[in-house]
Design a protein around this motif. Structure first.
Motif, mmCIF file in Angstrom:
data_model
loop_
_atom_site.group_PDB
_atom_site.id
_atom_site.type_symbol
_atom_site.label_atom_id
_atom_site.label_comp_id
_atom_site.label_asym_id
_atom_site.label_seq_id
_atom_site.Cartn_x
_atom_site.Cartn_y
_atom_site.Cartn_z
ATOM 1 N N ARG A 169 7.626 13.170 1.252
ATOM 2 C CA ARG A 169 7.206 12.412 2.435
ATOM 3 C C ARG A 169 5.834 11.810 2.187
ATOM 4 O O ARG A 169 4.824 12.497 2.299
ATOM 5 N N GLY A 170 5.814 10.536 1.804
ATOM 6 C CA GLY A 170 4.542 9.862 1.541
ATOM 7 C C GLY A 170 4.388 9.566 0.065
ATOM 8 O O GLY A 170 5.214 9.973 -0.762
ATOM 9 N N ASP A 171 3.306 8.842 -0.239
ATOM 10 C CA ASP A 171 3.066 8.425 -1.626
ATOM 11 C C ASP A 171 2.076 9.339 -2.335
ATOM 12 O O ASP A 171 1.934 9.275 -3.556
ATOM 13 N N ASP A 172 1.343 10.135 -1.562
ATOM 14 C CA ASP A 172 0.381 11.082 -2.135
ATOM 15 C C ASP A 172 0.654 12.434 -1.494
ATOM 16 O O ASP A 172 0.305 12.658 -0.318
ATOM 17 N N VAL A 173 1.290 13.311 -2.237
ATOM 18 C CA VAL A 173 1.782 14.559 -1.657
ATOM 19 C C VAL A 173 1.249 15.738 -2.470
ATOM 20 O O VAL A 173 1.445 15.813 -3.682
ATOM 21 N N VAL A 174 0.559 16.653 -1.775
ATOM 22 C CA VAL A 174 0.055 17.869 -2.426
ATOM 23 C C VAL A 174 1.051 18.989 -2.138
ATOM 24 O O VAL A 174 1.442 19.193 -0.988
ATOM 25 N N VAL A 175 1.421 19.705 -3.195
ATOM 26 C CA VAL A 175 2.423 20.759 -3.030
ATOM 27 C C VAL A 175 1.810 22.117 -3.382
ATOM 28 O O VAL A 175 1.212 22.287 -4.444
ATOM 29 N N MET A 176 1.973 23.047 -2.449
ATOM 30 C CA MET A 176 1.484 24.420 -2.638
ATOM 31 C C MET A 176 2.659 25.366 -2.466
ATOM 32 O O MET A 176 3.744 24.954 -2.056
ATOM 33 N N LEU A 177 2.443 26.623 -2.743
ATOM 34 C CA LEU A 177 3.459 27.646 -2.489
ATOM 35 C C LEU A 177 4.817 27.232 -3.053
ATOM 36 O O LEU A 177 5.829 27.256 -2.356
ATOM 37 N N ASP A 178 4.802 26.817 -4.305
ATOM 38 C CA ASP A 178 6.055 26.401 -4.943
ATOM 39 C C ASP A 178 6.517 27.531 -5.869
ATOM 40 O O ASP A 178 5.953 27.731 -6.937
ATOM 41 N N GLY A 179 7.517 28.269 -5.414
ATOM 42 C CA GLY A 179 8.002 29.416 -6.193
ATOM 43 C C GLY A 179 8.706 28.989 -7.471
ATOM 44 O O GLY A 179 8.877 29.795 -8.392
ATOM 45 N N GLY A 180 9.135 27.753 -7.552
ATOM 46 C CA GLY A 180 9.832 27.281 -8.751
ATOM 47 C C GLY A 180 9.139 26.041 -9.257
ATOM 48 O O GLY A 180 7.923 26.023 -9.408
ATOM 49 N N CYS A 181 9.898 25.018 -9.522
ATOM 50 C CA CYS A 181 9.314 23.733 -9.933
ATOM 51 C C CYS A 181 9.969 22.678 -9.064
ATOM 52 O O CYS A 181 10.807 21.891 -9.526
ATOM 53 N N ALA A 182 9.576 22.636 -7.788
ATOM 54 C CA ALA A 182 10.245 21.745 -6.831
ATOM 55 C C ALA A 182 10.050 20.279 -7.193
ATOM 56 O O ALA A 182 10.799 19.421 -6.708
ATOM 57 N N PHE A 183 9.083 19.982 -8.080
ATOM 58 C CA PHE A 183 8.921 18.569 -8.487
ATOM 59 C C PHE A 183 10.168 18.066 -9.206
ATOM 60 O O PHE A 183 10.403 16.872 -9.285
ATOM 61 N N ASN A 184 10.991 18.994 -9.695
ATOM 62 C CA ASN A 184 12.244 18.594 -10.351
ATOM 63 C C ASN A 184 13.243 17.973 -9.371
ATOM 64 O O ASN A 184 14.207 17.347 -9.790
ATOM 65 N N THR A 185 13.013 18.186 -8.066
ATOM 66 C CA THR A 185 13.953 17.649 -7.076
ATOM 67 C C THR A 185 13.605 16.191 -6.720
ATOM 68 O O THR A 185 14.320 15.554 -5.953
#
Ligand SMILES: C[S@@+](CC[C@H](N)C(=O)[O-])C[C@H]1O[C@@H](n2cnc3c(N)ncnc32)[C@H](O)[C@@H]1O
Length: 248
Positions: A176-192
């Motif tokens: 959601r958005g063009d600049d997204v900070v991701v925390m609390l990622d138990g896996g590698c959700a960037f793969n989605t």
């Protein structure tokens, strides 16, 4: 009147602690350590080192265990609310029983209490019970997000633009958005995420001696981060990582 301070201690670098925090710590009588039973020894040690360095009077630690949490609940929101209510009961008891009527107690919060931390919500619940009265103050700390941005030498937003801060679980539902900070990622959700046109700025153990930083196009860096992450997790037994995804 009892005093309670909720103190942000930064995200792993002992030098993150602010002057405001050191001033508050100087007068603390009781430090509450509420653990999950699986707390990483290095993180617990950082808290203890900070206390030894900045608390200027005889003080004691009061330790308690968090209640067990249902990790795969049918209703996530209800399970978290129930878990917070159980934690409020524990916090209420330690504040009432372990903090003298004119003493000053502290909860040391990783990073800053405003970001993905439940201490403020739980202390509010305790206050609402009206079984123990206290004056509350909150002292901000440097978040892992700020530490990540500084480590990569980047600003989080584009000029006048927004930044979305979210969790790995939420990212898996869509970026959601063009600049997204991701925390609390138990896996590698960037793969989605569809990788083309996205850059990643990733950091693990940011601010500590074990810091690992990787940045570049997600398509190339994603697999490299996945491998580094698995190796680091195996080596340490735990990992804390945060990243910015930036659409070009
Ligand atoms: C429960 S949240 C707490 C966040 C904290 N209140 C803050 O202000 O940064 C834990 C998450 O913060 C991030 N985090 C905390 N410390 C970190 C560090 N030193 N390096 C990278 N990420 C970190 C990770 O995403 C981790 O999963």
């Amino acid at each position: 009147m009892r005093r309670l301070s909720i103190i942000g201690i930064g995200a792993g670098n002992p030098d993150h602690i602010t002057v405001q925090a050191t001033k508050a710590l100087a007068g603390i009588d009781v430090v509450f350590l509420i653990g999950k039973g699986e707390d990483k020894a290095d993180l617990a040690q950082l808290r203890k080192d900070i206390c030894a360095r900045y608390i200027k009077r005889p003080f004691r630690f009061v330790e308690a265990q968090d209640p067990e949490r249902d990790r795969k609940p049918a209703d996530y929101g209800a399970a978290v609310a129930d878990w917070h209510a159980q934690r409020a009961t524990i916090y209420e008891r330690v504040i009432r029983e372990e903090l003298g009527a004119s003493q000053h107690g502290a909860f040391l919060v990783w990073g800053d209490p405003s970001l993905y931390d439940s201490t403020l919500r739980i202390v509010d619940q305790v206050a609402a019970l009206r079984t123990v009265a206290f004056d509350l103050d909150v002292i901000p700390g440097i978040t892992s997000v700020q530490a990540l941005a500084a480590a990569h030498k980047i600003a989080l937003n584009r000029i006048g633009g927004p930044v979305h801060i979210t969790t790995g679980r939420q990212l898996a539902q869509g970026m959601r958005g063009d600049d997204v900070v991701v925390m609390l990622d138990g896996g590698c959700a960037f793969n989605t995420v569809e990788a083309d046109g996205i850059d990643i700025y990733w950091g693990a153990y940011v601010g500590t001696a074990d810091e690992i930083l990787v940045s570049g196009p997600l398509r190339q860096r994603g697999p490299e981060i996945e491998k580094l992450r698995a190796e680091a997790r195996a080596r340490h037994g735990w990992i804390m990582d945060t990243y910015l995804l930036r659409r070009n």
